[in-house]
Design a protein around this motif. Structure first.
Motif, PDB file in Angstrom:
ATOM      1  N   GLY A 265       0.768  -1.240   0.000  1.00  0.00           N
ATOM      2  CA  GLY A 265       0.000   0.000   0.000  1.00  0.00           C
ATOM      3  C   GLY A 265       0.794   1.282   0.000  1.00  0.00           C
ATOM      4  O   GLY A 265       0.210   2.375   0.078  1.00  0.00           O
ATOM      5  N   ALA A 266       2.106   1.195  -0.076  1.00  0.00           N
ATOM      6  CA  ALA A 266       2.923   2.406  -0.109  1.00  0.00           C
ATOM      7  C   ALA A 266       2.953   3.010  -1.505  1.00  0.00           C
ATOM      8  O   ALA A 266       2.766   2.320  -2.508  1.00  0.00           O
ATOM      9  CB  ALA A 266       4.344   2.098   0.351  1.00  0.00           C
ATOM     10  N   THR A 267       3.187   4.310  -1.556  1.00  0.00           N
ATOM     11  CA  THR A 267       3.558   4.980  -2.793  1.00  0.00           C
ATOM     12  C   THR A 267       5.073   4.927  -2.883  1.00  0.00           C
ATOM     13  O   THR A 267       5.759   5.219  -1.898  1.00  0.00           O
ATOM     14  CB  THR A 267       3.081   6.444  -2.794  1.00  0.00           C
ATOM     15  OG1 THR A 267       1.654   6.472  -2.752  1.00  0.00           O
ATOM     16  CG2 THR A 267       3.571   7.181  -4.034  1.00  0.00           C
ATOM     17  N   VAL A 268       5.605   4.550  -4.042  1.00  0.00           N
ATOM     18  CA  VAL A 268       7.043   4.360  -4.169  1.00  0.00           C
ATOM     19  C   VAL A 268       7.594   5.224  -5.298  1.00  0.00           C
ATOM     20  O   VAL A 268       7.189   5.089  -6.452  1.00  0.00           O
ATOM     21  CB  VAL A 268       7.397   2.878  -4.434  1.00  0.00           C
ATOM     22  CG1 VAL A 268       8.912   2.717  -4.531  1.00  0.00           C
ATOM     23  CG2 VAL A 268       6.839   1.985  -3.330  1.00  0.00           C
ATOM     24  N   VAL A 269       8.502   6.118  -4.923  1.00  0.00           N
ATOM     25  CA  VAL A 269       9.249   6.876  -5.919  1.00  0.00           C
ATOM     26  C   VAL A 269      10.451   6.017  -6.311  1.00  0.00           C
ATOM     27  O   VAL A 269      11.335   5.760  -5.493  1.00  0.00           O
ATOM     28  CB  VAL A 269       9.707   8.238  -5.373  1.00  0.00           C
ATOM     29  CG1 VAL A 269      10.463   9.008  -6.453  1.00  0.00           C
ATOM     30  CG2 VAL A 269       8.507   9.048  -4.879  1.00  0.00           C
ATOM     31  N   MET A 270      10.436   5.572  -7.545  1.00  0.00           N
ATOM     32  CA  MET A 270      11.478   4.670  -8.035  1.00  0.00           C
ATOM     33  C   MET A 270      12.571   5.499  -8.693  1.00  0.00           C
ATOM     34  O   MET A 270      12.349   6.140  -9.723  1.00  0.00           O
ATOM     35  CB  MET A 270      10.875   3.659  -9.011  1.00  0.00           C
ATOM     36  CG  MET A 270       9.805   2.787  -8.363  1.00  0.00           C
ATOM     37  SD  MET A 270       9.020   1.618  -9.523  1.00  0.00           S
ATOM     38  CE  MET A 270      10.416   0.548  -9.922  1.00  0.00           C
ATOM     39  N   VAL A 271      13.749   5.483  -8.080  1.00  0.00           N
ATOM     40  CA  VAL A 271      14.862   6.309  -8.527  1.00  0.00           C
ATOM     41  C   VAL A 271      15.854   5.454  -9.308  1.00  0.00           C
ATOM     42  O   VAL A 271      16.311   4.411  -8.816  1.00  0.00           O
ATOM     43  CB  VAL A 271      15.581   6.958  -7.326  1.00  0.00           C
ATOM     44  CG1 VAL A 271      16.708   7.873  -7.812  1.00  0.00           C
ATOM     45  CG2 VAL A 271      14.596   7.713  -6.439  1.00  0.00           C
ATOM     46  N   ASP A 272      16.184   5.899 -10.510  1.00  0.00           N
ATOM     47  CA  ASP A 272      17.180   5.193 -11.309  1.00  0.00           C
ATOM     48  C   ASP A 272      17.640   6.121 -12.422  1.00  0.00           C
ATOM     49  O   ASP A 272      16.943   7.074 -12.774  1.00  0.00           O
ATOM     50  CB  ASP A 272      16.602   3.901 -11.893  1.00  0.00           C
ATOM     51  CG  ASP A 272      17.674   2.851 -12.163  1.00  0.00           C
ATOM     52  OD1 ASP A 272      17.880   1.971 -11.313  1.00  0.00           O
ATOM     53  OD2 ASP A 272      18.324   2.937 -13.225  1.00  0.00           O
ATOM     54  N   ARG A 273      18.810   5.828 -12.973  1.00  0.00           N
ATOM     55  CA  ARG A 273      19.296   6.635 -14.089  1.00  0.00           C
ATOM     56  C   ARG A 273      18.790   6.117 -15.430  1.00  0.00           C
ATOM     57  O   ARG A 273      18.847   6.831 -16.433  1.00  0.00           O
ATOM     58  CB  ARG A 273      20.813   6.687 -14.095  1.00  0.00           C
ATOM     59  CG  ARG A 273      21.500   5.367 -14.371  1.00  0.00           C
ATOM     60  CD  ARG A 273      23.006   5.516 -14.383  1.00  0.00           C
ATOM     61  NE  ARG A 273      23.687   4.245 -14.669  1.00  0.00           N
ATOM     62  CZ  ARG A 273      25.002   4.131 -14.809  1.00  0.00           C
ATOM     63  NH1 ARG A 273      25.776   5.199 -14.691  1.00  0.00           N
ATOM     64  NH2 ARG A 273      25.542   2.959 -15.059  1.00  0.00           N
ATOM     65  N   ASN A 274      18.300   4.878 -15.475  1.00  0.00           N
ATOM     66  CA  ASN A 274      17.850   4.272 -16.731  1.00  0.00           C
ATOM     67  C   ASN A 274      16.398   4.668 -16.984  1.00  0.00           C
ATOM     68  O   ASN A 274      15.461   3.982 -16.575  1.00  0.00           O
ATOM     69  CB  ASN A 274      17.997   2.751 -16.653  1.00  0.00           C
ATOM     70  CG  ASN A 274      17.827   2.094 -18.011  1.00  0.00           C
ATOM     71  OD1 ASN A 274      17.104   2.596 -18.868  1.00  0.00           O
ATOM     72  ND2 ASN A 274      18.486   0.960 -18.205  1.00  0.00           N
ATOM     73  N   GLU A 275      16.224   5.783 -17.658  1.00  0.00           N
ATOM     74  CA  GLU A 275      14.882   6.344 -17.824  1.00  0.00           C
ATOM     75  C   GLU A 275      13.960   5.407 -18.591  1.00  0.00           C
ATOM     76  O   GLU A 275      12.786   5.240 -18.214  1.00  0.00           O
ATOM     77  CB  GLU A 275      14.975   7.688 -18.550  1.00  0.00           C
ATOM     78  CG  GLU A 275      13.628   8.368 -18.727  1.00  0.00           C
ATOM     79  CD  GLU A 275      13.749   9.757 -19.325  1.00  0.00           C
ATOM     80  OE1 GLU A 275      12.739  10.489 -19.324  1.00  0.00           O
ATOM     81  OE2 GLU A 275      14.859  10.107 -19.780  1.00  0.00           O
TER      82      GLU A 275
END
Length: 238
Positions: A27-37
């Protein structure tokens, strides 16, 4: 995890993707951080509205420094930061490219320190938060075939445990997960003979085993901090 907002670095693959999926499932909102757009956008489309892309190159100073402000602009707050992005160098030090050393130390150590420094004031102001760093068994023992990687993870163990003590009075829990060998892109840098030996021994883990450990840490009552969890394949001899 319902209603929580998490940011996960290195979220487009491996442990980062595994924990992002686990958080979303709870149930969390997740900001997915990565350099591979490109990969990041594909994953976000697949995972649904709870997944939010954040394209950041942690090896680029300006991009790294902008990460937390950009996330806060998108979602308003960060309840959980998982510093997971990392790289690997193995082999003899004398055979190691100096540029590769710079890249690995910058990603494994400097980026983590800067990310935590950026999010700490926000969490202090709110009086609550969780920070988990992906470390390694290499941060607890000197692995002779990994002098540079082990050094970076020893540094992270020291950093995490000092920050745990600095931030614990502000309602912020800081801990690390220290896995043994995990089947992920990092193992592509292993010597083929060593990798095959580990496979034959059954001495490798799936990423899910590590994300399970992170979820256990995050779901403890607020009066409990898991400062470090060492997770090893049962047949891993070290």
């Amino acid at each position: 995890m319902e209603g929580k907002i998490a940011a996960v670095t290195g979220a487009a693959s491996g442990i980062g993707l595994s924990v992002a999926k686990a958080l979303l499932a709870e149930g969390a909102t997740v900001v997915m951080v990565d350099r591979n757009e490109a990969v990041l956008l594909e994953l976000v489309a697949e995972l649904g509205d709870g997944a939010i892309p954040q394209v950041t190159d942690l090896l680029h100073n300006e991009s790294c420094d902008s990460m937390v402000p950009e996330i806060l602009e998108k979602v308003g707050r960060i309840d959980i930061l998982i510093c997971n992005a990392g790289s690997y160098i193995g082999g003899d030090l004398v055979d190691t490219d100096p540029a590769a050393i710079d890249r690995m130390v910058n990603l494994n150590v400097n980026a983590v320190i800067k990310n935590v420094a950026a999010v700490a004031p926000h969490m202090i102001d709110r009086g609550v938060g969780d920070i988990i760093v992906t470390c390694s068994i290499a941060g607890h023992t000197a692995i002779h075939v990994e002098p540079v990687y082990s050094a970076s993870k020893w540094a992270i163990t020291s950093f995490v445990q000092t920050m745990r003590r600095q931030l614990m009075g502000h309602g912020i829990r800081v801990g690390q997960v220290s896995p043994g060998p995990v089947i992920s892109a990092l193992l592509s840098d292993w010597e083929p003979e060593r990798l095959q030996k580990m496979k034959d021994m059954g001495a490798l883990m799936e990423t899910r085993e590590v994300s399970d450990a992170m979820m256990f840490m995050l779901t403890r009552p607020r009066n409990v901090t898991i400062r470090d969890m060492i997770v090893l394949p049962s047949n891993f001899d070290i």
